[in-house]
Scaffold this active site. Structure first.
Site, PDB file in Angstrom:
ATOM      1  N   ASP A   1       0.814  -1.224   0.000  1.00 44.25           N
ATOM      2  CA  ASP A   1       0.000   0.000   0.000  1.00 44.25           C
ATOM      3  C   ASP A   1       0.841   1.265   0.000  1.00 44.25           C
ATOM      4  O   ASP A   1       0.409   2.289  -0.520  1.00 44.25           O
ATOM      5  CB  ASP A   1      -0.981  -0.020   1.178  1.00 44.25           C
ATOM      6  CG  ASP A   1      -2.106  -1.021   0.954  1.00 44.25           C
ATOM      7  OD1 ASP A   1      -2.820  -0.874  -0.057  1.00 44.25           O
ATOM      8  OD2 ASP A   1      -2.256  -1.955   1.747  1.00 44.25           O
TER       9      ASP A   1
ATOM     10  N   GLU B   1       3.191   1.057  -3.615  1.00 44.49           N
ATOM     11  CA  GLU B   1       2.432   1.013  -4.865  1.00 44.49           C
ATOM     12  C   GLU B   1       1.373   2.121  -4.975  1.00 44.49           C
ATOM     13  O   GLU B   1       0.973   2.468  -6.086  1.00 44.49           O
ATOM     14  CB  GLU B   1       1.768  -0.360  -5.034  1.00 44.49           C
ATOM     15  CG  GLU B   1       2.792  -1.488  -5.224  1.00 44.49           C
ATOM     16  CD  GLU B   1       2.156  -2.862  -5.447  1.00 44.49           C
ATOM     17  OE1 GLU B   1       2.793  -3.695  -6.119  1.00 44.49           O
ATOM     18  OE2 GLU B   1       1.033  -3.102  -4.943  1.00 44.49           O
TER      19      GLU B   1
ATOM     20  N   TYR C   1      -0.518   9.838  -0.485  1.00 47.36           N
ATOM     21  CA  TYR C   1      -1.490  10.083  -1.558  1.00 47.36           C
ATOM     22  C   TYR C   1      -2.901   9.639  -1.178  1.00 47.36           C
ATOM     23  O   TYR C   1      -3.882  10.214  -1.631  1.00 47.36           O
ATOM     24  CB  TYR C   1      -1.061   9.351  -2.834  1.00 47.36           C
ATOM     25  CG  TYR C   1      -0.023  10.079  -3.661  1.00 47.36           C
ATOM     26  CD1 TYR C   1       0.265  11.435  -3.441  1.00 47.36           C
ATOM     27  CD2 TYR C   1       0.666   9.423  -4.686  1.00 47.36           C
ATOM     28  CE1 TYR C   1       1.223  12.097  -4.210  1.00 47.36           C
ATOM     29  CE2 TYR C   1       1.616  10.081  -5.463  1.00 47.36           C
ATOM     30  CZ  TYR C   1       1.894  11.423  -5.223  1.00 47.36           C
ATOM     31  OH  TYR C   1       2.824  12.070  -5.982  1.00 47.36           O
TER      32      TYR C   1
ATOM     33  N   ASN D   1     -10.605  -0.644  -0.233  1.00 49.18           N
ATOM     34  CA  ASN D   1     -11.600  -1.102   0.723  1.00 49.18           C
ATOM     35  C   ASN D   1     -11.222  -0.839   2.186  1.00 49.18           C
ATOM     36  O   ASN D   1     -12.069  -0.549   3.015  1.00 49.18           O
ATOM     37  CB  ASN D   1     -11.870  -2.600   0.522  1.00 49.18           C
ATOM     38  CG  ASN D   1     -10.586  -3.416   0.482  1.00 49.18           C
ATOM     39  OD1 ASN D   1      -9.711  -3.147  -0.351  1.00 49.18           O
ATOM     40  ND2 ASN D   1     -10.439  -4.384   1.356  1.00 49.18           N
ATOM     41  N   TYR D   2      -9.935  -0.948   2.511  1.00 50.32           N
ATOM     42  CA  TYR D   2      -9.483  -0.836   3.901  1.00 50.32           C
ATOM     43  C   TYR D   2      -9.187   0.595   4.300  1.00 50.32           C
ATOM     44  O   TYR D   2      -8.812   1.413   3.463  1.00 50.32           O
ATOM     45  CB  TYR D   2      -8.179  -1.624   4.101  1.00 50.32           C
ATOM     46  CG  TYR D   2      -8.393  -2.985   4.714  1.00 50.32           C
ATOM     47  CD1 TYR D   2      -8.721  -3.120   6.055  1.00 50.32           C
ATOM     48  CD2 TYR D   2      -8.250  -4.139   3.954  1.00 50.32           C
ATOM     49  CE1 TYR D   2      -8.903  -4.376   6.618  1.00 50.32           C
ATOM     50  CE2 TYR D   2      -8.435  -5.399   4.514  1.00 50.32           C
ATOM     51  CZ  TYR D   2      -8.767  -5.510   5.849  1.00 50.32           C
ATOM     52  OH  TYR D   2      -8.949  -6.744   6.397  1.00 50.32           O
ATOM     53  N   GLU D   3      -9.281   0.853   5.615  1.00 51.53           N
ATOM     54  CA  GLU D   3      -8.719   2.084   6.175  1.00 51.53           C
ATOM     55  C   GLU D   3      -7.691   1.707   7.233  1.00 51.53           C
ATOM     56  O   GLU D   3      -7.882   0.760   8.001  1.00 51.53           O
ATOM     57  CB  GLU D   3      -9.747   3.012   6.840  1.00 51.53           C
ATOM     58  CG  GLU D   3     -11.179   2.855   6.458  1.00 51.53           C
ATOM     59  CD  GLU D   3     -11.512   3.418   5.088  1.00 51.53           C
ATOM     60  OE1 GLU D   3     -12.177   2.686   4.322  1.00 51.53           O
ATOM     61  OE2 GLU D   3     -11.106   4.558   4.798  1.00 51.53           O
TER      62      GLU D   3
ATOM     63  N   HIS E   1      -1.632  -8.320   7.126  1.00 50.76           N
ATOM     64  CA  HIS E   1      -1.219  -6.925   6.999  1.00 50.76           C
ATOM     65  C   HIS E   1       0.159  -6.851   7.637  1.00 50.76           C
ATOM     66  O   HIS E   1       0.265  -6.895   8.872  1.00 50.76           O
ATOM     67  CB  HIS E   1      -2.157  -5.988   7.753  1.00 50.76           C
ATOM     68  CG  HIS E   1      -3.582  -6.043   7.309  1.00 50.76           C
ATOM     69  ND1 HIS E   1      -4.102  -5.213   6.340  1.00 50.76           N
ATOM     70  CD2 HIS E   1      -4.613  -6.838   7.696  1.00 50.76           C
ATOM     71  CE1 HIS E   1      -5.388  -5.485   6.155  1.00 50.76           C
ATOM     72  NE2 HIS E   1      -5.720  -6.468   6.965  1.00 50.76           N
TER      73      HIS E   1
END
Lengths: 680, 680
Positions: free
Chosen positions: A304, A307, A312, A387-389, A441
């Site tokens: 994350d 990439e 951002y 989808n994730y935070e 993760h």
């Protein structure tokens, strides 16, 4: 009232909008119309910066250099450096087979093109969606990761497809079974991965978490009474530009497109002696491998940060929403593709929280007692990775502890399934027709250590029983145990894994400075307990690409620009060779003993989804500690004012002289009289 | 306003003062003058209690039985049971070679006697203390643990000796090197353990944390601005006697001399369906082994619950001091030795805290977003075990998670040393002349499971890579991983250890109830990451006495009265045989598959002291989670009102219809204008 003394630009400050614009205009002048991928601060060289930090008045300020990545027509990628004062491009390099970070704008394009692509429409129809309903088709575009059929010369994205029956439905409950491949240069779909076993779109009733849906299914609970948190006298920290001072801590809060928050030059004022602890702290990379072996799910292993960029993707935070009390915000400025400025308001929030009891002791003899409450400072950002935070909190404690904390929330990545299909344990049916795959993760914390100066040494510490057997003179009763310390002398030796059995920790030590009492080196200890192994096997695609994640701890000798452990440009790397940290570790022979070192720590969670995580996941916290050990002469928080203190002599004098600064706002829950402890 | 509807006594309620008095008077009538060691609720038999819980209106209330331990003249110890309604002693048993818990009153005696004992005075003089200064000599009396020279027929304490130059000095900085042995029956010192190597009392300047001392060394910091936490509308929980209801949770809060807080009949109202989860939760035992093999430090391995009692040692808490906001307190009532009542006011505090973001998701396409804040409920006690304090927090989350949390603070146990002596790694010189020995804090959490009913099964889950090699059809890219579940079928199989590598967890499952979507059993998962091995070696004194601590998890079939895993009477047990859990595990063949089970979990920390921990230790937190998995149909907190919500259709309508319930009390730290995110 203003936040801070206005200051000149600090060398660690992110590029301002004006600086970004200046860099862009210099590039445009020389290279014409290009897409701007990155325009970011190239951080000052450490040697130069250290000199400046030591004596800012009499040392030249390190130059402001813009680190630029552009994509020129034909998909040509250039890395450049621009000296902003002189306006000169000091380096300009065409890359070969490397793809830079995917920006939000690039992601946004894919969905539009998918909706119009005849081959995608055809697949939607096969999935059971009418071609008139293509506006109800959504995609989360991911970089393709690496696909050996497509290599890395062409800039690609994979489109994870979803359907929304209604505009406000959560699309993750209606995944589609095929995966278009998008060519970013041609801006078209060049292939579609279609599984052998087809699975039509789910027809299950939607499950939504938005207010209208909740109202329909019983409405909101009404039994939560407010908890108000107020700071009528304001905050206990001060800001000088982006430098913060709070409770003896001082550090600079940077921010970049990649890592998001970067903390620099972290020092602690130890009774007037300003002691360096960390030169730089950041989350430097992460990888989220998914565990379903069915093609093409192996491509789901997002880096994350490398990439997409934690900067951002960061959220604009809101007062009274993402945290409570008195909050200070910092914005972030980035270039757009075309060379404009994109501002993320409130990209960082800074606030204090009460942290409960800092220390307490009661003497059982006479109930003489001291109770002191603690306080913490939190520097936070929240980013949305499709989808994730991820809520990233850098928490500072008064006692010298730094506690990076990550809260995971948002929505599971999902794939479609036949409701009666076997997931073979690789995923969980979290809702009819919705398969949420197992995943990890794994975060990489980069610790550029500076514990009482740059020359540090890392030890691995296991607390183990004595070797001497029970009954032997050295260990007659068998109770002997001690911290077994292993010096990590070389980069090769530094590749170490987690072992909870012996409470394994790693200590960053300054062996040149021994504690006056303990005679042990001044140190900061890494206490981290959420350290699963990288589960993709040795030799697997993820194992190759995410070389940094193969070990819990790795240590390198500091070098400028060795910032990101999966490499500078991560999309579409094959892992052959593994970029970043494995290169820097090299043959493993380099000495890391008593020198300027960087510790790379991979930690995280393995997540086997459960229906409780759907359709939106209650936040799951994860944390670790960096704790001072043999660093302070003694407890550094004794001068935090107590809530209550009575000494034995004061007890003997019926409480005369006791300090009572208990919080007078607190109340009894039900207003009973006579319930409160009668103080002396 | 009152706290609660007045209710009749609940069968789980601790004995009231009147009930304790009644039991005492019954005992006195029959047995004359004895010392009361324990008068506590003998909890209802589960079979009977379960029937009553199912139908309280039409089922007889379980009888109130007092569990009594007395010490009669001659040191004779009796266990008794008294039926309070009939006033009958229903059981009365003379114990042989078992010593009951040490009460605070017994502890208090030792110091007085030490100060007057000529042999102790002689040793103090040898240590460098004038015999006129015996009022400056203190001792922390501990049960002797077990000493093979003295056995268990005589009730003994060991006196850890200290000196205070001045009344308000912290004595733990002046430990003495010898250890008197106290006979509780004779009330005299029967022996003194004198080390071969003598170490005089330290002459180092005192280091104190009381206000006068802090004032002398620079004073208190003045830069902390207040954080006010208020609940103007009161709390969100209700109390019915000792039964609490909060956010779908309901449970009974008990308290006893031994375990302190006991939570019973924990249920969750799942959309109208009241589902049982745990029949009983408590910290049931702990052991604190010290790692210095020098005689007699092997005796330092306190079972703080079994030998002293987390209830007996609990602090009386203060409003606005130990927690903030609106607090409800519960008192505790205990007998004194002579048969009076000792009341600990505010032994338990109950309050709510804001717990940050409960869930959040932003759609990157249009920034439609939901942010919902969470709340937690904390049921807390703090107990002082001589030098240490333990804050035990039972935290309940809205999402069904229960999080036991322990904060360690207070003062290190210390021993004297020559400032230049080698500690051989078994301790740390935390201050000149002060050696703080390595130690572990190992807690045993007793989980009497009731997940959707009494018949549960425990599985151990490791998340592991697929066996299929990289390149094989089943795992071509090598990314396959899955949760490998091992059923613990017998008590023998249940003896399992921690393995962080595979994120090992244990799941308490109801295999009779499968989730409609995942088809997996309804379960609660134990997620615990602070699980060091018991470091005293196999066959050692501690290993024998603390049999429960040999494994991270052990499971037994439920039996009434199997509550405390180191045995009912812990002081002076030899560990031959190991009492409690090892007896209940037995030969390991008993089935624990799909039956009423109890899971025993040992967790904790290994503590290598550091000067930062002295003279008082900043609180060190430790925590674990009990999480619902495949228990709820889906996310159970979607009905918690959001702070902010805007859906895609509302975004398209320029924010019309968005829910904005952001906290209006929050402010910008420095009052800047225009800094706050402009909502749609």
């Amino acid at each position: 009232m203003v936040s801070a003394t206005p200051v000149k630009v600090h060398p660690f400050d992110p590029l301002s909008a004006a600086e970004i614009e200046s860099a862009i205009s210099i590039v445009k002048k020389t290279h014409g119309d290009v897409f701007f991928n990155v325009v970011s601060l190239r951080e000052p060289r450490k040697a130069e910066m250290t000199k400046w930090l030591e004596n800012p008045t009499n040392t030249p300020v390190p130059a402001r250099i813009a680190d630029v990545v552009v994509i020129a027509p034909g998909g040509k990628v250039y890395d450049g450096l621009i000296d902003l004062a002189s306006g000169k491009i000091i380096s300009w390099e065409l890359l070969d087979g490397l793809q830079p970070i995917i920006t939000m704008e690039e992601l946004m394009l894919v969905e539009k093109i998918c909706r119009k692509d005849p081959k995608v429409i055809e697949q939607c129809v096969i999935s059971g969606i009418s071609k008139e309903d293509m506006h109800k088709v959504y995609c989360d575009p991911w970089t393709i990761g690496y696909d050996e059929r497509h290599g890395n010369k062409i800039r690609l994205q994979q489109a994870l497809m979803y359907y929304r029956p209604n505009l406000d439905d959560c699309q993750y409950q209606y995944p589609l079974d095929f995966c278009p491949i998008f060519d970013a240069e041609k801006q078209e779909i060049i292939a579609i991965d279609i599984p052998k076993k087809r699975r039509p779109v789910s027809r299950a009733a939607p499950i939504n978490y938005h207010p209208a849906a909740v109202q329909k299914t019983g409405g909101y609970r009404t039994n939560l009474k407010p908890i108000n948190i107020t700071q009528p006298e304001g905050v206990s920290f001060t800001m000088n530009g982006r430098e913060i001072e709070w409770q003896n801590w001082k550090f600079h809060i940077g921010f970049n497109y990649r890592e998001g928050i970067v903390l620099n030059n972290i020092t602690f004022n130890d009774k007037g002696n300003v002691r360096p602890i960390f030169y730089r702290l950041s989350l430097a990379e992460m990888v989220v491998p998914y565990g379903n072996p069915e093609h093409p799910h192996q491509r789901k292993h997002a880096f994350d940060l490398g990439e997409y960029g934690a900067g951002y993707m960061t959220n604009s935070l809101s007062l009274g929403c993402d945290c409570k009390g008195s909050i200070h915000y910092l914005d972030a400025e980035f270039p757009t593709r075309s060379g404009e400025i994109r501002t993320i308001k409130n990209a960082i929030c800074i606030h204090e929280e009460d942290s409960g009891i800092l220390f307490k002791h009661t003497d059982f003899r006479d109930e003489s007692v001291i109770v002191t409450r603690g306080r913490k400072l939190i520097v936070q950002q929240i980013f949305t990775a499709a989808n994730y935070e991820y809520a990233i909190q850098w928490t500072f404690h008064q006692d010298g502890t730094i506690q990076p904390e990550i809260k995971l929330t948002g929505i599971l990545n999902t794939y479609t399934m036949d409701p009666n299909e076997d997931t073979y344990g690789y995923g969980t049916q979290v809702y009819p027709g919705v398969n949420a795959h197992n995943h990890q993760h794994l975060f990489c914390l980069r610790i550029d250590a500076n514990v009482d100066g740059p020359n540090n040494t890392v030890f691995m510490t296991d607390v183990v029983p004595s070797d001497a057997p029970v009954g032997s003179p050295e260990n007659f009763y068998g109770n002997a145990f001690y911290p077994k310390k292993t010096k990590l002398s070389t980069t090769g030796e530094s590749k170490t894994d987690y072992d909870g059995t012996w409470s394994r920790t790693w200590e960053i030590c300054n062996t040149n400075k021994l504690h006056p009492y303990s005679k042990r080196p001044s140190s900061y200890k890494l206490v981290s307990r959420e350290v699963p192994k990288l589960l993709p096997k040795e030799g697997s695609l993820v194992w190759k690409r995410a070389g940094f994640a193969r070990h819990a701890v790795q240590v390198t000798k500091y070098r400028d620009d060795q910032l990101w452990p999966a490499g500078r440009h991560v999309p579409q790397t094959s892992g052959e060779p593994s970029l970043g940290l494995p290169e820097w570790i090299g043959d493993g022979t380099e000495s890391i003993d008593n020198t300027d070192v960087v510790l790379w720590h991979t930690f995280g969670v393995t997540h086997v989804p459960s229906p409780e995580d759907f359709p939106v996941m209650p936040a799951e916290p994860m944390t670790l500690l960096l704790r001072p050990r043999n660093f302070f002469t003694n407890n550094p928080v004794m001068d935090v004012p107590p809530s209550y203190s009575v000494t034995p002599s004061q007890v003997a004098a019926n409480g005369q002289g006791a300090v009572d600064a208990t919080d007078k706002m607190s109340q009894l829950a039900f207003g009973e009289a006579g319930c409160c402890k009668a103080r002396l």
